[in-house]
Design a protein around this motif. Structure first.
Motif, short mmCIF file in Angstrom:
data_model
loop_
_atom_site.label_atom_id
_atom_site.label_comp_id
_atom_site.label_asym_id
_atom_site.label_seq_id
_atom_site.Cartn_x
_atom_site.Cartn_y
_atom_site.Cartn_z
N UNK A 121 -4.47 -37.22 46.79
CA UNK A 121 -4.55 -38.56 47.36
C UNK A 121 -5.42 -38.53 48.61
N UNK A 122 -6.24 -39.56 48.78
CA UNK A 122 -7.06 -39.68 49.98
C UNK A 122 -6.25 -40.39 51.07
N UNK A 123 -6.29 -39.86 52.25
CA UNK A 123 -5.54 -40.46 53.36
C UNK A 123 -6.48 -40.64 54.55
N UNK A 124 -6.84 -41.88 54.88
CA UNK A 124 -6.45 -43.12 54.22
C UNK A 124 -7.34 -43.40 53.00
N UNK A 125 -6.97 -44.37 52.15
CA UNK A 125 -7.84 -44.74 51.03
C UNK A 125 -9.21 -45.17 51.55
N UNK A 126 -10.25 -44.86 50.77
CA UNK A 126 -11.63 -45.14 51.19
C UNK A 126 -12.16 -46.34 50.42
N UNK A 127 -12.75 -47.29 51.16
CA UNK A 127 -13.24 -48.52 50.54
C UNK A 127 -14.49 -48.26 49.71
N UNK A 128 -14.59 -48.95 48.59
CA UNK A 128 -15.74 -48.81 47.71
C UNK A 128 -16.30 -50.18 47.39
N UNK A 129 -17.57 -50.22 46.97
CA UNK A 129 -18.21 -51.45 46.51
C UNK A 129 -18.11 -51.48 44.99
N UNK A 130 -17.64 -52.60 44.44
CA UNK A 130 -17.32 -52.68 43.02
C UNK A 130 -18.08 -53.83 42.39
N UNK A 183 -10.73 -60.14 47.69
CA UNK A 183 -10.06 -58.85 47.51
C UNK A 183 -11.00 -57.68 47.84
N UNK A 184 -10.43 -56.57 48.25
CA UNK A 184 -11.20 -55.38 48.58
C UNK A 184 -10.75 -54.25 47.65
N UNK A 185 -11.69 -53.33 47.35
CA UNK A 185 -11.41 -52.22 46.45
C UNK A 185 -11.43 -50.91 47.24
N UNK A 186 -10.54 -50.00 46.82
CA UNK A 186 -10.42 -48.70 47.47
C UNK A 186 -10.23 -47.63 46.41
N UNK A 187 -10.72 -46.43 46.68
CA UNK A 187 -10.38 -45.27 45.88
C UNK A 187 -9.26 -44.53 46.62
#
Length: 516
Positions: free
Chosen positions: A425-434, A507-511
């Motif tokens: 798991x990534x801490x914190x989650x990293x934002x991505x462009x989708x 809405x925002x997307x995260x991995x």
């Protein structure tokens, strides 16, 4: 001399701690992090029938009209800035037991009184502190030094002292001939009755203890003849007035395992005396078939100052060599002043450890070796440097696993996960462009860390809602997708929020994780 009769010239002190839960929380929070501001309402919550309810509240929360027993979700709707922390009633009871033992500095007979106070039988001891008034002032000051707000009262009976401390004037001192006068103005709630019994007295117009005293006894006996003695208002009133005995049965002090080394003259280096202390303490523990889980080494200087060092153990132990090894380096940095003349080694926490025989084939116990390694690493590096994962009950992925000190974390059951979770798991989650394939659907392509990934197949969504009892108002829900990209790698993505939810913009997307 436990179980003293409280009718024969006895003097009982009741110390009530109305803000015990908040006082305990403040003490712990002050040591760990900064307290919220005075203008922020703070409540402690416990689990109720229909969700968390208010267990304790700060002065600001009380000023805003928050009441005990209210549902936390209802209070948060009215006060969005409410700060909620989990309450721990079991630990509050344990703290009261510790305070009761500590209070034996004033008298030898002390006992916990319910869930918010302690009782002290100070018969014949008040003159040692300058009288009862001076003794109460000393108690109030020392409790305040410990971070506890106390209401105190003295009376000839434990029942009267209990009632006066909670419903009477602060610092009340009641003489043996003033019981009826002192108790008369108190409300019937002071008796600690069941709700239905208290309501019955209220409907009868008996709102104070004085009103109950004036009613003919025979009439009340007919009403409450089937009520248990511990909840019968007549029995409780008789005990408070001294008409029926209510002895104070103080529990014995728990056993202490303490080794002392008194030196004929001051020394600068106490290390040569540690081996004798470890052997002495180990012999005491072996005789009681106990093992130390927490040790405290205390060194007393000739100028009256003292210094202490604590050591925790992963498993109970009474091996002198192991205990001595944990003390290595603990005395570095201590200013010896003009020297030490007294050293003590105490087992603060001990657990049963029966005598056992090693394996006949000479094999070593791997569990004991790991525990010994944890002890040495923690003693050398510090308790916060050696950690392991502990499972927590939560739907939010990043809250399921937390890191705790290896010698302080409490074991927990591993949660049953009905869905596959990534190992990383990534801490914190990293934002991505989708780039979307369809509105509100899975992603067709996303860019993460300057690299574009095209999705070949996906699984989802898995919706995880905010934990309303913990998250702030306005927190958005998450829709998780497991996606596989063209080169075979699999990612765990989530969309934070949905269009039109009224809790933010798009809405925002995260991995959040990587599979495999």
């Amino acid at each position: 001399m436990t179980g003293k009769d409280s009718q024969n010239g006895a003097r009982i002190v009741s110390a009530c701690f109305p803000d015990l839960a908040m006082d305990r929380w403040r003490r712990i929070t002050t040591q760990q992090r900064t307290l919220p501001g005075d203008d922020v309402p703070v409540v402690l919550s416990v689990q109720g029938t229909h969700g968390p309810v208010v267990h304790a509240l700060s002065a600001e929360a009380h000023r805003r009209g928050v009441s005990l027993g209210a549902r936390v979700v209802d209070v948060q709707a009215i006060h969005p800035d409410l700060h909620v922390e989990p309450g721990e009633p079991a630990r509050e009871i344990k703290l009261l037991d510790q305070v009761a033992l500590w209070a034996r500095r004033w008298c030898p007979w002390t006992v916990r009184d319910g869930e918010d106070g302690i009782l002290l039988d100070v018969t014949g001891a008040a003159h040692l502190f300058g009288g009862e008034a001076a003794m109460l002032r000393d108690m109030a000051a020392r409790f305040q030094m410990q971070g506890l707000t106390a209401r105190l009262a003295v009376a000839p009976t434990r029942g009267a002292a209990h009632m006066l401390a909670r419903f009477g004037p602060a610092g009340c001192i009641c003489g043996p001939n003033d019981l009826e006068v002192a108790l008369a103005p108190l409300p019937v709630a002071a008796l600690g009755l069941e709700h239905k019994t208290e309501q019955l007295l209220q409907r009868l117009g008996l709102k104070t203890l004085g009103a109950v005293m004036q009613v003919p006894r025979v009439a009340l006996m007919r009403r409450f003849d089937r009520v248990a003695a511990e909840l019968n208002p007549l029995v409780l009133l008789d005990r408070a007035l001294g008409r029926e005995g209510a002895p104070l049965d103080a529990p014995p002090e728990p056993p202490r395992w303490l080794a002392r080394a008194r030196l004929a003259e001051p020394v600068i280096d106490p290390v040569p005396h540690l081996e004798g202390l470890a052997r002495d303490l180990s012999a005491q523990l072996a005789k009681a078939e106990q093992g130390a889980r927490r040790l405290r080494l205390t060194i007393y200087r000739v100028d009256g100052e003292w210094r202490s060092r604590d050591v925790a153990l992963a498993q109970p132990s009474r091996e002198p060599a192991h205990l001595l090894r944990l003390m290595e380096g603990k005395l570095e940095g201590i200013d010896p002043g003009f020297g030490f003349d007294l050293l003590t080694l105490e087992a603060l926490v001990a657990e049963p450890l029966a005598l056992h025989q090693d394996h006949l084939d000479g094999a070593r116990d791997a569990g004991r070796d790991v525990a010994a390694l944890l002890d040495r690493l923690t003693a050398r590096l510090g308790p916060d440097k050696v950690t392991w994962p502990v499972w927590m009950e939560s739907h939010v992925p990043e809250r399921v696993e937390v890191r705790r000190a290896a010698l302080r974390g409490e074991a927990a059951d591993v949660p049953v996960l009905t869905r596959e979770r990534p190992l990383r798991l990534l801490e914190p989650p990293e934002e991505v462009a989708v780039l979307y394939a369809v509105p509100e659907g899975p992603p067709a392509q996303f860019r993460w860390r300057r690299v574009a990934f095209r999705v070949r197949r996906h699984e989802g969504p898995e919706r995880i809602a905010p934990e309303w009892w913990r998250d702030k108002a306005g927190t958005r829900l998450r829709d998780y997708y497991k996606v596989e990209v063209i080169d075979g790698r699999r990612f765990w993505l989530f969309r934070e929020g949905i269009l039109g939810d009224g809790r933010g913009g798009d809405p925002r997307w995260f991995v959040h994780g990587i599979f495999g």
